[in-house]
Structures are given as C-alpha cells and as structure tokens.
Motif scaffolding. Structure first.
Motif, PDB file in Angstrom:
ATOM      1  N   ARG A 149       0.830  -1.210   0.000  1.00 15.48           N
ATOM      2  CA  ARG A 149       0.000   0.000   0.000  1.00 15.48           C
ATOM      3  C   ARG A 149       0.860   1.254   0.000  1.00 15.48           C
ATOM      4  O   ARG A 149       0.501   2.269  -0.575  1.00 15.48           O
ATOM      5  N   GLN A 150       2.018   1.164   0.678  1.00  9.61           N
ATOM      6  CA  GLN A 150       2.871   2.343   0.832  1.00  9.61           C
ATOM      7  C   GLN A 150       4.286   2.030   0.368  1.00  9.61           C
ATOM      8  O   GLN A 150       5.158   1.750   1.183  1.00  9.61           O
ATOM      9  N   PRO A 151       4.514   2.091  -0.919  1.00  6.53           N
ATOM     10  CA  PRO A 151       5.805   1.662  -1.455  1.00  6.53           C
ATOM     11  C   PRO A 151       6.984   2.495  -0.950  1.00  6.53           C
ATOM     12  O   PRO A 151       8.104   2.001  -0.882  1.00  6.53           O
ATOM     13  N   THR A 152       6.733   3.744  -0.594  1.00 10.53           N
ATOM     14  CA  THR A 152       7.836   4.609  -0.173  1.00 10.53           C
ATOM     15  C   THR A 152       8.507   4.106   1.101  1.00 10.53           C
ATOM     16  O   THR A 152       9.628   4.473   1.420  1.00 10.53           O
ATOM     17  N   PHE A 165      16.786  -3.791 -10.530  1.00 12.22           N
ATOM     18  CA  PHE A 165      16.036  -3.032 -11.527  1.00 12.22           C
ATOM     19  C   PHE A 165      15.100  -3.893 -12.372  1.00 12.22           C
ATOM     20  O   PHE A 165      14.362  -3.384 -13.206  1.00 12.22           O
ATOM     21  N   SER A 166      15.147  -5.179 -12.142  1.00 12.09           N
ATOM     22  CA  SER A 166      14.462  -6.091 -13.053  1.00 12.09           C
ATOM     23  C   SER A 166      12.957  -5.854 -13.121  1.00 12.09           C
ATOM     24  O   SER A 166      12.305  -6.218 -14.101  1.00 12.09           O
ATOM     25  N   GLN A 167      12.405  -5.242 -12.086  1.00 12.06           N
ATOM     26  CA  GLN A 167      10.962  -5.040 -12.040  1.00 12.06           C
ATOM     27  C   GLN A 167      10.504  -3.801 -12.810  1.00 12.06           C
ATOM     28  O   GLN A 167       9.300  -3.584 -12.994  1.00 12.06           O
ATOM     29  N   LEU A 168      11.458  -2.999 -13.218  1.00 15.84           N
ATOM     30  CA  LEU A 168      11.095  -1.708 -13.802  1.00 15.84           C
ATOM     31  C   LEU A 168      10.589  -1.849 -15.238  1.00 15.84           C
ATOM     32  O   LEU A 168      10.988  -2.763 -15.958  1.00 15.84           O
ATOM     33  N   PRO A 169       9.735  -0.927 -15.655  1.00 12.34           N
ATOM     34  CA  PRO A 169       9.252  -0.934 -17.040  1.00 12.34           C
ATOM     35  C   PRO A 169      10.368  -0.567 -18.017  1.00 12.34           C
ATOM     36  O   PRO A 169      11.364   0.043 -17.634  1.00 12.34           O
ATOM     37  N   THR A 217      14.344   6.896  -7.522  1.00 14.96           N
ATOM     38  CA  THR A 217      13.490   6.359  -6.461  1.00 14.96           C
ATOM     39  C   THR A 217      12.210   7.172  -6.307  1.00 14.96           C
ATOM     40  O   THR A 217      11.191   6.657  -5.862  1.00 14.96           O
ATOM     41  N   LYS A 218      12.283   8.447  -6.668  1.00 15.37           N
ATOM     42  CA  LYS A 218      11.075   9.259  -6.541  1.00 15.37           C
ATOM     43  C   LYS A 218      10.054   8.874  -7.600  1.00 15.37           C
ATOM     44  O   LYS A 218       8.847   8.873  -7.343  1.00 15.37           O
ATOM     45  N   ARG A 219      10.550   8.537  -8.778  1.00 12.93           N
ATOM     46  CA  ARG A 219       9.620   8.112  -9.826  1.00 12.93           C
ATOM     47  C   ARG A 219       9.134   6.683  -9.589  1.00 12.93           C
ATOM     48  O   ARG A 219       8.011   6.335  -9.911  1.00 12.93           O
ATOM     49  N   GLN A 220      10.024   5.852  -9.051  1.00 15.99           N
ATOM     50  CA  GLN A 220       9.700   4.429  -8.880  1.00 15.99           C
ATOM     51  C   GLN A 220       9.931   4.017  -7.426  1.00 15.99           C
ATOM     52  O   GLN A 220      10.973   3.467  -7.093  1.00 15.99           O
ATOM     53  N   PRO A 221       8.960   4.287  -6.567  1.00 19.26           N
ATOM     54  CA  PRO A 221       9.156   4.060  -5.129  1.00 19.26           C
ATOM     55  C   PRO A 221       9.391   2.593  -4.786  1.00 19.26           C
ATOM     56  O   PRO A 221      10.043   2.285  -3.796  1.00 19.26           O
ATOM     57  N   THR A 222       8.878   1.689  -5.604  1.00 19.07           N
ATOM     58  CA  THR A 222       9.027   0.269  -5.266  1.00 19.07           C
ATOM     59  C   THR A 222      10.485  -0.171  -5.262  1.00 19.07           C
ATOM     60  O   THR A 222      10.832  -1.202  -4.693  1.00 19.07           O
ATOM     61  N   ILE A 223      11.317   0.624  -5.892  1.00 21.96           N
ATOM     62  CA  ILE A 223      12.717   0.226  -5.966  1.00 21.96           C
ATOM     63  C   ILE A 223      13.367   0.289  -4.583  1.00 21.96           C
ATOM     64  O   ILE A 223      14.369  -0.387  -4.329  1.00 21.96           O
TER      65      ILE A 223
END
Lengths: 224, 224
Positions: free
Chosen positions: A122-125, B18-22, B120-126
């Motif tokens: 829910r909160q990836p950050t 990075f493997s999860q990134l688009p 990281t700001k664009r892709q928080p899941t990283i």
DNA sequence: CGCGAAGTTGACACGCCTCAACTGCAGTGG
DNA sequence: CCACTGCAGTTGAGGCGTGTCAACTTCGCG
C-alpha cells in the motif's frame, strides 16, 4: 514475556520508519502491533525462532548476539529505548544465528512480517525508509566489527571508553553494562578484560574512582 | 581507469535491483550509467572518496576491504561478475573506511547517487528492492565476520576450504585467490597461513597435489 | 548471615605476530 | 640467454598477548 494492553504511547509514529505515513495508515498499523513486556534474561528470539518481526524498543535494553560454529557467543550490539531492530527479517525472513535477549525489563512493540509486507504494497515509499534503516545499521555493525578484528583487547577497550565518554559528553562516567557483558562485547573474557583495566590504570590513562566510576585522563579525545 | 563506450550488454536489466522496472525506465537509467574499465590493482573508491555510486560488476573481480584505526587492513568480501555493491552509499552517502580495488582487470557499470535518488522518486518500489539487496549483504557479512571473530586460523581456513569446495561442487579445486590475499581475508598473515596449510596436510585433511591444487579429504562436508 | 554471581589475580600453555633468512618463480633488460 | 630484480611463499627463532583453569575476594540479595 507478558502481553500488555495497547500502549497510550504510540511506538509507530515516533519511528523514522513510519513517520512519513498518513494518519489513517498509522492507525491501521497500530492495530497490528503487539505490545509485550520481557523480563531480564528472557529471550525475544533466537536461532530456531522463525517468527519474523520488527522490534521497536519502547523501554529497557536488549542484547543482540551471535553464536558461531565453535559455540562461542559474541555480542554484536545493544538496543536501547527508541531503537529498531529486525528490519532484515522483515524482507528476507528469519535471521540466521542471531539471538536477542532482554538485559533488563523491557517493553517492545512488535510488527509481524506478514503485516509489514502488505503495508509495503500500500505504501511503497516505506521501502526506501527501510533501506535507510538497514544501511545505517550495517555501517554501525561494520565499524564495530572492524575494531574487533584488528588490534588488541587494550585498544578495543580504550576505544570503547572513548566512545562512551563521547556519548555521555563527559570524561567521568559509569560503565553502561557489567564488566562481564563488556567482555563479551569486546570479544574477550572477564579475566582478560580485568587485566586490561589494570593496564590502563597503570598507564594513568584511566582512574577508577569510587563506585565503579571511570575517569578518562585524556586532554583530547582523538577519535577518527 | 578507462571510460568505455556504452556496452551492448545491458547491466541494468539483468540486475534484480532493476528487473521489475518498465522498459522506458530502464532506457532512462541506461543513459545515466557509466561503463568503466579498471586495471588490476586500481582503486575504484577509497576512504577519502566521496563520489557515491552504485557498482554493477560486469567483468572481473573486486575486493572490498576496511582499514581500522590501528592501520591494519581486513578484506571484507569480494565482488565477482554480476555482483552489486555500494547500495548503502546510495542512500546514506559515503561509506566510511571502506576501500574497493580491482583484483584483476574489471569492467563496471556505475550509477551516481544523484541519479539514483531521482529514480526512487519516480519508482518508489525500488526502495524495497534496495532494502532486500542490502539486507542480504548484511547477513553475508555478518556470518563471515562471526567466523573471523571466533576460532583459530586453522578453523577459519578449514571452513573457507569447505565453503570453496561446496561452491565449486568438487573436493579438488584451485584457490580462488593468492595465499597472500587469502591471509588478509582470513584476518591473518601469509606466514601463519602457510603454517596452517602444513598443519592440515599433516592431519591428512587436505593434500596439496600438483600446481597449487587443493584436495579435501573429507567424506562428508558437514557445514552447518 | 549465608549463598551465589561478579570480579580479581596468579600460574601456565598455546597460538599467533614479528622479524628474518631463504627458496622458487616470473618478468626485465643487458 | 642469463644475471638481476622483485614478489610470493615457506620456514625458523623468539616473544607477547590471550585463553584456560583455579583460587580467592567482593558484592548484592534473600
């Protein structure tokens, strides 16, 4: 261990790990934490324990130690009020060969791994906060162990005393733990530690004034 | 060091981090990496270096070591093809007292801290991926150092040999590094290491066949 | 007061580091 | 092609620090 009712104090919001979260999220987490009291000497988790959880120390003092193949136990670090631990177990699963025991009576908030994982979705950050928390701990551990690996017991002891003086902001202080525990922390045994205290006294680097107080006789604290 | 043109090989997409990134994100990062070759013995970064960056080892072998207050150097671990390092420096900033040198000619992809932070700001899941990466490294480091802290040189050497045998899946193998380097890795000096090799030979635990090949004489590899 | 754990001190042995000499091997240049 | 050089690795002598074992003292606590 003794499960307590939910604390009026909120462990969650005071933790950097969660401080960025919105209020409603904090409320949700609050319902998922356990607030538990441990008696001195009690084990919070050990090697065989596979219940992975995050610990937020509310009150007391915990000891994290590691037992290596030959059976010797090495104290890695201590946890005091406000400290967090177990971040790794949240994402990897159980921690190998690490044991946590309460040094004194302690009260701890615990969050289970499963609950945390759903939270991260829910909160990836929060992943980044977690990374920061782990990285800081890793650096701490790394420098601690670097000191253990090289140098004599005398060196390690002196460094410890200097660090303690720096923390307490005073050249006169009491040891934050028993000498037996200090020995384990410095990777040695009480007998050897005792001799090294004597050494430092003979060198006039420390003086052992009344009631276990240590006085460091150093004009300049020259820590790197 | 020698800056190379952009590799056709893509360091980025092969990394778990990075493997999860688009795909479009991968393309953006690719433009920000540097692809650099280091000669044997060359320093990638050291204590005074404050240019924080993530390293992706494409080819070669790097050594991470730490120099403690008394000036002794301790090898922490090695990086081989496909390994990542420097995750901590990305979020905390510079790493204290850690040095990285190339053992052999190596080619590395580097990502600067600033670029990573905007990512990281664009892709928080990283952030979570990063946390995982660091946590794994921390566990590795922790068990490695636990072995160093306790037990004799002989114990450590034998454990290393067993581990190596397990990795190569064979009881007969060549040492993955020089004995001088092995000594530093085991927290000792070449002279002492040499004597301990002799000890193990006398005990018929190993036999030193032709051309530096080690043969482990153990029916069962009983690693914990 | 008495008990047990913590801490100190001594005797002792052993492992490891230091220093040093020597060997073997690879690279270099005359 | 062969000394020369330098480094890795080995081996020896010696000393120091540390762990082990044990006895004793001190302290805290019931």
């Amino acid at each position: 261990m003794r499960k307590l009712t939910h604390p009026n104090h909120n462990c969650i919001s005071e933790t950097v790990l969660f401080s960025q979260l919105p209020q409603d999220e904090l409320n949700m987490i609050s319902k998922q934490i356990n607030y538990i009291e441990y008696a001195p000497g009690e084990t919070i988790f050990d090697v065989e324990d596979d219940s992975d959880r995050l610990l937020l120390v509310h009150q007391g003092k915990l000891k994290i130690s590691q037992t290596s193949s030959n059976g010797k136990e090495q104290t890695l670090y201590f946890l005091n009020e406000g400290d967090i631990d177990g971040e790794e177990s949240l994402i990897i699963g159980s921690r190998h060969a690490v044991t946590c025991v309460a040094v004194i009576k302690s009260r701890i908030c615990e969050i289970r791994r499963g609950d945390f994982l759903t939270l991260t979705k829910r909160q990836p950050t929060i992943g980044l906060s977690l990374a920061i928390s782990i990285a800081e701990k890793m650096q701490k551990l790394q420098t601690q162990q670097a000191n253990l690996l090289t140098g004599s017991v005398e060196d390690r002891l002196l460094k410890f005393l200097k660090d303690t003086a720096e923390e307490t902001d005073s050249l006169s202080f009491e040891l934050p733990m028993s000498k037996k525990e200090l020995a384990a922390y410095l990777g040695t045994i009480p007998a050897t530690l005792s001799r090294n205290f004597t050494k430092l006294e003979e060198k006039r680097i420390i003086s052992n004034s009344s009631k276990g107080k240590i006085v460091l006789n150093i004009t300049k604290i020259d820590n790197p």
